[in-house]
Design an enzyme around this catalytic site. Sequence first.
Site, short mmCIF file in Angstrom:
data_model
loop_
_atom_site.label_atom_id
_atom_site.label_comp_id
_atom_site.label_asym_id
_atom_site.label_seq_id
_atom_site.Cartn_x
_atom_site.Cartn_y
_atom_site.Cartn_z
CE LYS A 101 -4.20 -1.80 0.16
NZ LYS A 101 -5.19 -1.60 -0.92
CD GLU A 123 -10.03 3.70 0.56
OE1 GLU A 123 -9.23 2.85 0.10
OE2 GLU A 123 -9.98 4.90 0.23
CB SER A 391 -0.15 -8.15 -0.88
OG SER A 391 -1.01 -8.90 -0.03
#
Length: 407
Positions: A101, A123, A391
């Site tokens: 991210k 968010e 991830s």
Amino acid sequence: MSKGGTAVLNEQGAARTKRGYFGPYGGRFVPEGIAVLLEELEKAFDEAVADPTFRKELDEVLVEFVGRPSPVTECRNLSRACGGGRLFLKREDLNHTGAHKINNALGQGLLAKRMGKKRLIAETGAGMHGTASATAAALLGMECVVYMGAVDVARQAPNVGRMRALGATVVPVSFGQATLKEAVDGALAAWMEDPEAFYLLGSAVGPSPYPEIVRFFQSVIGSEARTQMLQREGRLPDEVVACVGGGSNAIGIFSGFLADPQVAITGVEPAGKGLHLGLGAHAATLVAGSPGVVHGFNTYVLADDAGEPAPVYSIAPGLDYPGVGPEHAYLKDTGRVQYVAVTDEEAITAFGRLCREEGIIPAIESSHALAYALKRLPSMEKEQILLVNLSGRGDKDLDTLLPLLGL
């Protein structure tokens, strides 16, 4: 190639038929006020990516702050135990903040700074995008407000603490299912009330140009992985795998291999408690959904009888979203990528095996991709390579998973 016309590759290698669309998927179905903000964002993004100074600043912060390139690790113990092919992991868990991210958060943060914005709205589901957004805001001297479903606030407490430590305000969203969809609803509503802020969307979803923007900033995963496999093994992997919720980590790594027909690509969705249990028991949008509109764009959606986004479920808070990125919808229709689903139980088992057999603690989201890989490896030839995008790291999930593992 698509239901929406002949697709071409844009500058970033994404197949689209016209700006904002991947085949029939994508678009901008939003109120006029938001449409104006999106047009401003698209113009600023186009100018930024064409500016060598912006790209140099982005490359520098990815190296010096995030720690890129993230390595590729061969899992020899699991490969030996499974028999068949060789398992490799692209280690996004080793990035600063612990997940993929941060790539997009810093990219959009730099874009917001270039646009003169002072406040970020974001968010988050699993909390990794919220943490990354808070990190980017702290680094760039900006305010940050993160909307998070109340259910996820409770089950992802370590990341809530990290966001607050970094100076962000965390706003629990308690309506609906109080998970990721509602967090997006809350963030969009806040952006409409404060159009001078910058909405830092975390996944490859939403109205155009967000899917293109997120893909651009996450494509570093695929470009690195491609180079690393060629340098290490002298060839590309036989199959590339990633978990899919909204789809940012997946499109990030897939982007490096979509133009290579010899590389199979697989996206893994959450089957939750079981697809046979129907709506509310899973979040396998591409496997079990149908085309529709959610959050201002056309894609595959899990919808109820009234056509509204249905309740969804996954043990992985980063995957429980009733839609999916529009490029994934297009890739499903064209057949370039196959999408499958694994259950909570399978993901938990994979989590435990990677911990104990390789010394790596994966995020429960990433464990879905790993679960598919562990089933796939035995059917592969000895020298075939399966590359999984890991991830994120799983320390955020330990409170949930340790009791389920009997620990």
